[in-house]
Design an enzyme around this catalytic site. Structure first.
Site, mmCIF file in Angstrom:
data_model
loop_
_atom_site.group_PDB
_atom_site.id
_atom_site.type_symbol
_atom_site.label_atom_id
_atom_site.label_comp_id
_atom_site.label_asym_id
_atom_site.label_seq_id
_atom_site.Cartn_x
_atom_site.Cartn_y
_atom_site.Cartn_z
ATOM 1 C CD GLU A 186 3.685 -7.294 -4.664
ATOM 2 O OE1 GLU A 186 2.668 -6.656 -5.010
ATOM 3 O OE2 GLU A 186 4.715 -7.414 -5.394
ATOM 4 C CD GLN B 282 19.940 -9.790 33.103
ATOM 5 O OE1 GLN B 282 19.718 -8.696 33.638
ATOM 6 N NE2 GLN B 282 19.843 -10.887 33.728
ATOM 7 C CD GLU C 256 -1.403 3.945 -15.006
ATOM 8 O OE1 GLU C 256 -1.977 2.978 -15.846
ATOM 9 O OE2 GLU C 256 -1.829 5.163 -15.072
#
Length: 387
Positions: free
Chosen positions: A364, A280, A123
């Site tokens: 989440e 590298q 909310e």
């Protein structure tokens, strides 16, 4: 679904992602929408009902199969997974965990046929803090139903959804174990339900979120998930274990896509007369990314196998989501660096990967909220063993 059938499905899905979905990404980005014909194809493939039990018309995937499917889909633009993710993740999980048999019989077949679901917890004034939840559900005048009022924010798929699982306060006072929160199955075409304009976002073109406004929305008594008040937040949290595994699997899949892009670019881009892949320090960034993706994939296999055995995975699902989402952020950052100046330009994929991946550390459950949750449950377990 048996393993042999699932392996065939996974192989078919990988081809579909690479041959159909990835080539359509420019159209998704340009129009900020997944093409309708692709959504229909996904319905016909059964993607909207992956975790719906077979007796209700779904594929009945277990957690390991579900996470792998999400991981495969996540190699393409996030919008493709997003359109069906709530169906097969939190919504289907909530039905399995808490619905009555009548509710399952009504909604599982609808999910399997391709109806789109959304999950209404967050909310304007509260996200993970259930004590701050303001949406209310009060008994209707005839006592046979409920009247819902409130606003939900940042709700994935809200502009397209056919049904929402809405968390609402059924008690004025906060109660232990969040028993003041209940869950309701609310058709999005119900009188009094409206959605705001889709929010403009940093990334994830084609995936839409918006507010849901509930203005004296009347639903029948059968809309109360499980037929009991006070259980809604528990159902939601159980569903979030599933959602967190989905986000972790998604982040790992998208990190793999970004790394593959960086490897290709590093072999094509030349500096000082040779491909930069020969340097590298470029190799170090590529290697570190491979190491971290492999770790996330190993975590995914472990937590999903535990879920399939019926173990409590609350801590491990949260840990997987935290690691995988943070890992994806590090990988896409390295990918931009491998691209160099081109990585900052919108015409190259690296810039999009960087923007798309940022949300995985937030939804989440933010990394910080999940760290608190992990620690809280660790301490509870220690006290139970040593108290």
């Amino acid at each position: 679904m048996d393993e042999e059938t699932f392996e065939q499905f996974a192989e078919q899905l990988e081809r579909y992602v690479r041959e159909r979905l990835i080539p359509a990404e420019p159209q998704v980005i340009e129009n900020d929408a997944v093409p309708a014909d692709i959504i229909q194809e996904m319905r016909e493939m059964g993607l909207f009902g992956l975790t719906v039990p077979e007796e209700y018309g779904g594929a009945g995937l277990n957690m390991s199969q579900y996470a792998r499917t999400v991981n495969i889909m996540a190699y393409a633009a996030p919008a493709y997974r997003s359109i069906f993710s709530i169906n097969v993740g939190m919504f289907a999980s909530a039905l399995k965990n808490g619905a009555t048999e009548d509710q399952r019989a009504e909604w599982f077949p609808k999910l399997a046929e391709g109806k789109i679901a959304c999950f209404g917890l967050t909310e304007p004034g509260s996200g993970s803090d259930s004590a701050g939840l303001q949406t209310t559900a009060r008994p209707s005048a005839d006592g046979n139903g409920w009247v819902l009022n409130g606003t939900k924010r940042y709700i994935t798929n809200a502009p397209h959804a056919d049904v929402a699982l809405i968390m609402a306060r059924t008690e004025k006072e906060n109660l232990p174990k969040n028993a003041h929160v209940s869950a309701f199955l609310v058709p999005m075409n119900a009188a009094g339900v409206s959605t705001g304009s889709p929010d403009k976002k940093m990334g994830q073109s084609g995936s839409h979120i918006s507010d849901i406004m509930l203005d004296d929305v009347e639903v029948p008594g059968e809309a109360l998930l499980g037929g009991e008040t006070g259980k809604g937040f528990r159902f939601a949290m159980q569903s979030l274990d599933n959602g967190r595994i989905s986000v972790g699997a998604t982040a790992a899949g998208y990190a793999r896509r970004a790394l593959d892009s960086a490897i290709r670019y590093a072999n094509e881009r030349k500096a000082f007369g040779e491909p930069i892949a020969n340097f590298q320090l470029i190799q170090q960034m590529l290697a570190d990314s491979e190491i971290e993706i492999y770790a996330a994939e190993a975590m995914m296999r472990d937590v999903t196998s535990r879920a399939d055995r019926g173990e409590n995975i609350l801590i491990k699902a949260a840990a997987f989501k935290v690691f995988s989402s943070e890992m994806c952020g590090r990988v896409v950052d390295r990918v931009v660096q491998v691209y160099g100046g081109a990585g900052y330009l919108a015409e190259y994929d690296a810039e999009r990967f960087y923007r798309d991946a940022r949300i995985y550390r937030i939804y989440e459950g933010t990394t910080q909220i999940l760290q608190l949750q992990i620690a809280k449950h660790m301490l509870r377990e220690w006290e139970a063993l040593n108290g």
